[in-house]
Design a protein around this motif. Sequence first.
Motif, PDB file in Angstrom:
ATOM      1  N   THR A  15      46.017  33.827  48.316  1.00 40.64           N
ATOM      2  CA  THR A  15      47.265  34.008  48.989  1.00 40.64           C
ATOM      3  C   THR A  15      48.020  33.045  49.322  1.00 40.64           C
ATOM      4  OG1 THR A  15      46.152  36.165  49.949  1.00 40.64           O
ATOM      5  CG2 THR A  15      48.037  35.278  51.004  1.00 40.64           C
ATOM      6  N   ASP A  31      38.968  29.695  39.592  1.00 37.01           N
ATOM      7  CA  ASP A  31      38.616  31.066  38.990  1.00 37.01           C
ATOM      8  C   ASP A  31      39.192  31.423  37.743  1.00 37.01           C
ATOM      9  OD1 ASP A  31      37.056  31.982  41.168  1.00 37.01           O
ATOM     10  OD2 ASP A  31      38.437  32.999  42.433  1.00 37.01           O
ATOM     11  N   ARG A 145      40.272  45.746  48.640  1.00 35.49           N
ATOM     12  CA  ARG A 145      40.535  44.928  47.414  1.00 35.49           C
ATOM     13  C   ARG A 145      39.958  45.274  46.130  1.00 35.49           C
ATOM     14  NH1 ARG A 145      40.269  38.838  46.524  1.00 35.49           N
ATOM     15  NH2 ARG A 145      38.230  39.610  46.105  1.00 35.49           N
TER      16      ARG A 145
HETATM   17  N1  LIG Z   1      46.924  37.358  56.254  1.00 38.50           N
HETATM   18  C1  LIG Z   1      46.534  38.721  55.687  1.00 38.50           C
HETATM   19  N2  LIG Z   1      46.579  39.891  56.186  1.00 38.50           N
HETATM   20  C2  LIG Z   1      46.009  40.958  55.475  1.00 38.50           C
HETATM   21  N3  LIG Z   1      45.840  40.899  54.252  1.00 38.50           N
HETATM   22  C3  LIG Z   1      45.496  39.936  53.584  1.00 38.50           C
HETATM   23  C4  LIG Z   1      46.030  38.638  54.425  1.00 38.50           C
HETATM   24  N4  LIG Z   1      45.638  37.695  53.557  1.00 38.50           N
HETATM   25  C5  LIG Z   1      45.058  37.873  52.449  1.00 38.50           C
HETATM   26  N5  LIG Z   1      45.088  39.751  52.555  1.00 38.50           N
HETATM   27  C6  LIG Z   1      44.319  40.357  51.496  1.00 38.50           C
HETATM   28  O1  LIG Z   1      43.074  40.300  51.548  1.00 38.50           O
HETATM   29  C7  LIG Z   1      42.475  40.195  50.448  1.00 38.50           C
HETATM   30  C8  LIG Z   1      41.910  39.070  50.036  1.00 38.50           C
HETATM   31  O2  LIG Z   1      42.824  37.943  49.917  1.00 38.50           O
HETATM   32  P1  LIG Z   1      42.743  36.875  48.645  1.00 38.50           P
HETATM   33  O3  LIG Z   1      42.916  37.673  47.248  1.00 38.50           O
HETATM   34  O4  LIG Z   1      43.923  36.010  48.830  1.00 38.50           O
HETATM   35  O5  LIG Z   1      41.366  36.315  48.917  1.00 38.50           O
HETATM   36  P2  LIG Z   1      40.671  34.976  47.948  1.00 38.50           P
HETATM   37  O6  LIG Z   1      39.917  34.182  48.999  1.00 38.50           O
HETATM   38  O7  LIG Z   1      41.491  34.342  47.049  1.00 38.50           O
HETATM   39  O8  LIG Z   1      39.444  35.935  47.301  1.00 38.50           O
HETATM   40  P3  LIG Z   1      38.587  35.403  46.054  1.00 38.50           P
HETATM   41  O9  LIG Z   1      37.399  34.418  46.539  1.00 38.50           O
HETATM   42  O10 LIG Z   1      37.852  36.890  45.884  1.00 38.50           O
HETATM   43  O11 LIG Z   1      39.188  35.165  44.921  1.00 38.50           O
HETATM   44  C9  LIG Z   1      43.840  40.493  49.249  1.00 38.50           C
HETATM   45  O12 LIG Z   1      43.666  41.900  48.883  1.00 38.50           O
HETATM   46  C10 LIG Z   1      45.085  39.970  50.169  1.00 38.50           C
HETATM   47  O13 LIG Z   1      45.961  40.896  49.597  1.00 38.50           O
END
Ligand SMILES: Nc1ncnc2c1ncn2[C@@H]1O[C@H](COP(=O)(O)OP(=O)(O)OP(=O)(O)O)[C@@H](O)[C@H]1O
Length: 198
Positions: A15, A31, A145
């Motif tokens: 995000t 990734d 997710r």
């Molecule tokens: N502030 C927020 N409020 C609500 N939902 C959120 C928020 N930030 C992220 N998310 C949701 O939480 C989930 C995890 O976020 P994200 O995919 O960005 O994490 P990540 O750290 O990249 O995960 P990974 O390590 O698995 O790649 C996603 O479905 C995203 O849409």
Amino acid sequence: MIIGLTGSIASGKSTVSQMLKELGYPVVDADLVARQVVEPETETLRKIGEAFGPEVIREDGSMDREKVGSIIFHDPASRKKLNDIIHPAIRAEMLKQRQAHMDAGCKTVIMDIPLLFESKLQHMVDKILVVSVSEQEQLKRLVERNHFTEQEARARIASQLPMSVKEAGADEVLDNNGSIEETKRQLLRILERWQTQL
Ligand SMILES: Nc1ncnc2c1ncn2[C@@H]1O[C@H](COP(=O)(O)OP(=O)(O)OP(=O)(O)O)[C@@H](O)[C@H]1O
Ligand SMILES: CC(C)(COP(=O)(O)OP(=O)(O)OC[C@H]1O[C@@H](n2cnc3c(N)ncnc32)[C@H](O)[C@@H]1O)[C@@H](O)C(=O)NCCC(=O)NCCS
């Protein structure tokens, strides 16, 4: 300046990485690189097939990610075996991509590395930004997710260092428990602070 973006699984790195891309920063995504280095017919995928058996390779020659994930997130020895094969290839490709951005004249490059601390890659970056969430929120977002069971999600969380350890090693911690807008505001403040230090 090379900024290392990290956190734990589902803490919100992608995000934040998306926000940074929209602001115009080049992002090297570990990734994504991890997927590139195991494309069909690569040497790395051949080694994975040798180590884990032919059943982890699909008929079309691609890696069965679900199968590999179900093995390595439940068994530290298998996880180490995979990491030992795949991490050197990921590191080399990330350095290549970082250099290409720098050669193109980019002064700031973002390295999105989920396992920055686990793999001791702090030396690859100048500043470390940790995206943090509470364990309760992390579990909720991961289950939503990926449609994992709670047990599967917990196994993945337990495969990484605790968030507190990552926070302690950060130059800045971004609290992603709130709304996306609050996260964006924090990100802009942090970037502003770092830019004035240049
Ligand atoms: N502030 C927020 N409020 C609500 N939902 C959120 C928020 N930030 C992220 N998310 C949701 O939480 C989930 C995890 O976020 P994200 O995919 O960005 O994490 P990540 O750290 O990249 O995960 P990974 O390590 O698995 O790649 C996603 O479905 C995203 O849409
Ligand atoms: C095990 C695999 C096949 C599972 O694939 P899947 O598509 O289900 O997950 P994805 O690749 O999107 O990873 C999701 C998240 O899992 C976590 N994770 C992935 N690999 C590992 C690992 N070896 N140890 C701890 N956590 C990991 C990271 O937070 C990552 O962001 C895949 O993650 C993989 O090839 N992992 C080894 C490479 C690696 O270490 N990648 C992490 C970034 S360098």
